[in-house]
Design an enzyme around this catalytic site. Structure first.
Site, PDB file in Angstrom:
ATOM      1  N   GLU A   6       0.831  -1.216   0.000  1.00 51.09           N
ATOM      2  CA  GLU A   6       0.000   0.000   0.000  1.00 51.09           C
ATOM      3  C   GLU A   6       0.864   1.263   0.000  1.00 51.09           C
ATOM      4  O   GLU A   6       0.543   2.252   0.637  1.00 51.09           O
ATOM      5  CB  GLU A   6      -0.979   0.013   1.186  1.00 51.09           C
ATOM      6  CG  GLU A   6      -1.871  -1.193   1.303  1.00 51.09           C
ATOM      7  CD  GLU A   6      -2.506  -1.592  -0.027  1.00 51.09           C
ATOM      8  OE1 GLU A   6      -2.741  -0.712  -0.876  1.00 51.09           O
ATOM      9  OE2 GLU A   6      -2.753  -2.779  -0.236  1.00 51.09           O
ATOM     10  N   GLY A   7       1.939   1.222  -0.735  1.00 53.77           N
ATOM     11  CA  GLY A   7       2.898   2.323  -0.784  1.00 53.77           C
ATOM     12  C   GLY A   7       3.946   2.109   0.287  1.00 53.77           C
ATOM     13  O   GLY A   7       3.665   2.203   1.481  1.00 53.77           O
TER      14      GLY A   7
END
Length: 592
Positions: A441-442
């Site tokens: 998620e990043g």
């Protein structure tokens, strides 16, 4: 065995994150303290009694690909059905589609407990909740009508299909293609990797949200569209139709979260259906899919932060229980017969208290982020302020909490000593599971870039400056409290906040001077500096809240420990932010 810390969670929600004030102002509708307590108690019971007992089975067996079908670990399919029966999937979903429209704060608190029970299991509803938000925000009325009700109930799960083998975090180079059909639908072709719960046997249908590129799309991220692609096509009456042209090609063999099927997905190779192409429908507008997907990704980033909190809590519980029972040597001052429990040794106590402080700090940061999200939707005024506050806190909630999950799980193994390195004790699983959270998620490095380049400049820097002023008020509250036991807490908070303020001002000026490389050299140290200062301040806020009622000795003691043992790091972090760029640039020759 994990036991959900319901009282601690409720206290942090109400007295640190801001839920009590929101309830008193009528900003959370009919939600009252009794209902909050009841929901948290039942979520805690489900996590403790139903999820946690199956975590080790999931870790040992893992998800399995059998004859092209993914099989979950023993008991997990029934566990998921029990989850559906409890109505947990729709806590924050729109009421129009069967949801309860409850505050985000309550949902992330429940997510913490379920992830503590089993992070691998909780990933399924986590992704589904994000998909629900993306479809409800950006989907057409027809898509909402056809898909949301069963996604909200949990009968159908959702996924997020972003990256591809060559792409990593660079979504601008995605190659999965979409072709327009005469009936208004699209046909998708290509491969996606790392798709969490992309295939499984717990739900009747799986709704994939897939980023893809149209033939005439602009290059880069400006040419990405988002499509809803179901495993089974859905008839007009809501019944399931034929299998769509997509399938799980393989499962990743991972360091941890073994029970969660992480899939390589193939779209449109002709394995299913009369013609090649996975049938999908556009979500939002063509070539604007990344903005739609970011609705889901921002939801997921806070949820991943909760995974860090959850692992930290579970690892702390296990380490404290072991340290109280394990005897070895004689600690200084030990007067009992025989060897002392290792919890009596100063170094073990230091590790355990560090684990507690980081866990409670990360929890408070994440809940405060959820509170800001709720206020951005529910407050009658200052919505822009709350939107910016949520944006500012999201990268901290994601990065600091997931880093804390890894650090705390590692300390938990250290407390166990050699037994922590043995799988049978269960301490190692927490570290293996936790290690993915700073990556997906990043990555936390991407979070740091986002924080420094996009979030610090909000309102010309006034948002972060206003936040610093609020933190100073907490430190002043400690100084004025006259409560016993705070020791040097106020002074240490003042110093840490000053470090934070100086680093912030330097970064804002450096960016304004168009020196992005210098600013980004210190982005990750700044991100940790931010999180440590918030940890100290939020622990103090909780100690003050409980101390005002004549209690709070335990919270004051933990707050003082964090202030006097952890916050000294902020000075070194400030120095790295301000002075680290030149040495980094000079040393990069070593990497050529």
């Amino acid at each position: 065995m994990y036991k959900a810390p319901v009282e601690e969670i409720a206290f942090t929600l109400k007295h640190v994150a801001g839920m009590d004030e929101a309830i008193s102002k009528g900003l959370l509708g009919d939600l009252g303290e009794d209902l909050v307590d009841a929901i948290l108690a039942e979520a805690g019971r489900f996590a403790t009694e139903e999820v946690a007992p199956l975590a080790d089975i999931g870790d040992r067996q893992g998800a399995r690909l059998v004859d092209g079908e993914v099989r979950l670990p023993d008991g997990w399919r029934d566990l998921y059905r029990n989850w559906i029966a409890g109505g947990w999937n729709g806590l924050t979903a729109p009421e129009a589609f069967g949801g309860q429209a409850l505050p985000h704060m309550l949902n992330v608190a429940a997510l913490e407990m379920w992830n503590s029970g089993s992070m691998a299991f909780a990933l399924a509803p986590t992704l589904t909740m994000g998909a629900i938000e993306a479809v409800s925000t950006h989907g057409s009325a027809a898509l909402k009508e056809k898909y949301l009700e069963k996604m909200v109930s949990g009968e159908w799960t959702g996924t997020m299909n972003l990256t591809e083998p060559h792409a990593g975090s660079d979504l601008g180079v995605l190659k999965v293609r979409a072709e327009r059909s005469d009936d208004g639908s699209y046909r998708l072709f290509g491969q996606k990797i790392f798709i969490t719960w992309g295939e499984h046997d717990a739900a009747d249908n799986i709704i994939h949200l897939v980023l893809a590129r149209l033939p005439d799309a602009p290059a880069g991220t400006r040419g990405i569209s988002l499509f809803l692609v179901p495993k089974f096509l859905v008839n007009d009456d809501g019944s399931l139709g034929p299998r769509n042209d997509l399938f799980c090609h393989s499962l990743e063999h991972k360091l941890g979260i073994h029970g969660s099927p992480t899939c390589t997905m193939i779209y449109g190779d002709g394995k299913f259906g009369d013609e090649k192409g996975a049938v999908g429908w556009l979500v939002g507008e063509e070539n604007k899919g990344l903005a739609c997907m970011f609705t889901m990704m921002n939801n997921a980033r806070l949820a991943v932060g909760m995974q860090g909190v959850a692992i930290a809590e579970a690892a702390t519980q296990k380490a404290v229980a072991y340290a109280r029972e394990r005897t070895q040597g004689r600690a200084p001052g030990w007067t009992g017969a025989g060897m002392s429990p290792i919890v009596e040794h100063p170094d073990v106590a230091r590790m355990l208290l560090t684990m507690k402080a980081l866990t409670q700090g990360a929890r408070a940061i994440s809940y405060a982020c959820a509170h800001a999200i709720d206020m951005s939707h529910r407050a009658s005024d200052d919505r822009r302020h709350w939107q910016e506050r949520a944006a500012l806190l999201t990268p901290i909630a994601k990065s600091f909490s997931t880093d804390a999950g890894v650090d705390v799980a590692s300390l938990g193994i250290q407390v166990h000593g050699g037994m922590g390195f043995i799988e049978e004790t269960g301490a190692a699983r927490y570290l293996r599971d936790a290690r993915i959270a700073p990556i997906y998620e990043g990555t936390n490095g991407i979070q740091a870039i986002d924080l420094v380049t996009r979030k610090l400049p909000l309102s010309g820097g006034d948002q972060v400056k206003g936040f610093i002023a609020e933190l100073k008020q907490i430190a002043d509250g400690v100084r004025r409290s006259n409560l016993n036991g705070f020791g040097e807490t106020a002074v240490r908070l003042d110093t840490a906040i000053a470090d934070f303020e100086q680093a912030t001002a330097w970064l804002i000026k450096t960016l304004a001077d168009d020196k992005a490389a210098e600013a980004l050299s210190g982005a990750t140290p700044y991100q940790r500096l931010f999180g440590l200062v918030l940890t100290g301040c939020y622990l103090a806020k909780g100690a003050l809240a409980e101390g005002a009622d004549g209690a709070g000795d335990n919270r004051i003691a933990l707050c003082r420990f964090a202030a006097e043992n952890l916050l000294a790091e902020t000075a070194a972090l400030r120095d790295r932010v301000v002075n680290g760029a030149a040495s980094l640039a000079a040393a990069r020759i070593l990497l050529a």
